[in-house]
Design an enzyme around this catalytic site. Sequence first.
Site, mmCIF file in Angstrom:
data_model
loop_
_atom_site.group_PDB
_atom_site.id
_atom_site.type_symbol
_atom_site.label_atom_id
_atom_site.label_comp_id
_atom_site.label_asym_id
_atom_site.label_seq_id
_atom_site.Cartn_x
_atom_site.Cartn_y
_atom_site.Cartn_z
ATOM 1 N N GLU A 85 -14.050 7.838 -74.157
ATOM 2 C CA GLU A 85 -12.645 7.256 -73.796
ATOM 3 C C GLU A 85 -12.406 7.203 -72.104
ATOM 4 O O GLU A 85 -11.531 7.605 -71.515
ATOM 5 C CB GLU A 85 -11.455 8.142 -74.195
ATOM 6 C CG GLU A 85 -11.566 8.493 -75.879
ATOM 7 C CD GLU A 85 -10.815 9.745 -76.164
ATOM 8 O OE1 GLU A 85 -10.216 10.390 -75.347
ATOM 9 O OE2 GLU A 85 -10.459 9.904 -77.244
ATOM 10 N N PRO A 86 -13.297 6.406 -71.664
ATOM 11 C CA PRO A 86 -13.206 6.206 -70.335
ATOM 12 C C PRO A 86 -11.897 5.375 -69.853
ATOM 13 O O PRO A 86 -11.684 4.570 -70.240
ATOM 14 C CB PRO A 86 -14.437 5.517 -69.870
ATOM 15 C CG PRO A 86 -14.955 4.653 -70.928
ATOM 16 C CD PRO A 86 -14.320 5.424 -72.392
ATOM 17 N N GLY A 87 -11.339 5.896 -68.697
ATOM 18 C CA GLY A 87 -10.382 5.089 -68.133
ATOM 19 C C GLY A 87 -10.555 4.626 -66.649
ATOM 20 O O GLY A 87 -10.789 3.636 -66.185
ATOM 21 N N ARG A 88 -10.328 5.736 -65.838
ATOM 22 C CA ARG A 88 -10.564 5.604 -64.216
ATOM 23 C C ARG A 88 -11.740 5.113 -64.060
ATOM 24 O O ARG A 88 -11.730 4.222 -63.174
ATOM 25 C CB ARG A 88 -10.260 6.846 -63.824
ATOM 26 C CG ARG A 88 -10.134 7.011 -62.155
ATOM 27 C CD ARG A 88 -10.365 8.508 -61.591
ATOM 28 N NE ARG A 88 -9.508 9.468 -62.457
ATOM 29 C CZ ARG A 88 -8.161 9.604 -62.016
ATOM 30 N NH1 ARG A 88 -7.705 9.056 -60.973
ATOM 31 N NH2 ARG A 88 -7.503 10.496 -62.772
ATOM 32 N N CYS B 56 13.673 6.812 -50.872
ATOM 33 C CA CYS B 56 14.751 7.758 -50.381
ATOM 34 C C CYS B 56 14.089 8.916 -50.878
ATOM 35 O O CYS B 56 14.880 9.832 -51.428
ATOM 36 C CB CYS B 56 16.133 7.645 -50.590
ATOM 37 S SG CYS B 56 16.587 5.968 -49.828
#
Length: 419
Positions: A273-276, A342
């Site tokens: 499950e690779p993402g980054r 802000c």
Amino acid sequence: MNHFIYKNGELHCEAVPVARIAAEIGTPFYLYSHATLSQHFKAFDTPFASIPHLSCFAVKACSNIAILRVFAGLGGGADIVSGGELFRALKAGVDPARIVYSGVGKTREEMAYALKENILQFNVESEQELDALQEVAAGLGVVAPVSFRVNPDVDPKTHAYISTGLAKNKFGIPIETAGEVYARATEMANIKVQGVSCHIGSQLTTVSPFIESLGKLKIFIAKLRDRGIGVTHLDLGGGLGIKYDAESPPLPAEYAEAIKKEIGDLDCTLIFEPGRVIAGNAGILVTRVHYTKAGPSKKFVVVDAGMNDLARPSLYDAYHAIEPVVEGSGGREIADVVGPICETGDFLARDREVPVSAPGDLLAVMSAGAYGFSMASNYNSRPRVAEVMVADDRYRVIRARETYESLIRGEVIPDFLQG
Ligand SMILES: *Cc1c(COP(=O)(O)O)cnc(C)c1O
């Protein structure tokens, strides 16, 4: 390796000058390189070609349907954590037989949706979730394919907020007691037990925690098989880290070699499950300098992107390199790069050596392809920025910049406040 490169002092994404896109569509925007996305997917997936496996991109890292389409086109699947992500994956053309569903809080509605779409498997994280899934599957007269997410109690040595495989984390079922849950599940009429899954954290920069966890999983699977519980799928999650600054994470090929060596003859289809590792360095955030100001003790560069557009610096104190889109004199100075929100926590870089900038200059916030746009919000009523994909010498807007109207979509002034 990525395709954000300088040619004649100008940052390009593949063959397109970044400044040209900024001039044509305005700022800020996320910019992704198609070549980099495909190359990173292949760099992860190809080393596993010799064994049965499936690479399911973690949709939460970068959820645009155009991005998901790139991986679907390369034979990839999707790791989803919500009904919304299932909807996206299907819209992008991901094969449901390549979708795995993770997460601690799946609702019954989400379960029903995923069951109707015939996804590959549910990564179940608790006994109550298992009971709910049995009930929903029975109601629909179908059988739910299940893998349990076990928690191996391994320290991934990453930021506390993105550590998930420690006993104290909310994820998974403790590996010591998971056997009983498997035994119960095999008795359930509408549950088909097929696998074991695990995800110990994100932005891991060494392979050892993965291997330590895999070692524990192998022993666990052997015990299950001794009890006659079949395990055909092993989901090793995601988590491989990338270089943001000075990290030197293992290459995907090195990760794959280590896994393949440890896996031995386990006889399971592996799911990842690779993402980054795929999206992180395939995208940047392009922002324009509004003002510069010198406080009594610091310099500030005020840009048009803020923590609502890229939350990682504020949330995890994460480092993103800041580079000039057009190289100027080459001068650098120490400054904070801050947004218009802000909040004092609204910064993209703090006490950082950044290009000397003037109002109107463009800056590139690097390594922003993962957990960038997907974590963006409308805080301070800021329309979410555009997303753009480049392929060679073409670019396309893959998500339009939001408008003021889109900010109030669905909002209603009730009758008792009218007139
Ligand atoms: C977030 C997540 C991933 C992806 O992690 P990366 O570090 O981006 O590879 C994979 N699986 C699960 C269950 C997750 O929660």
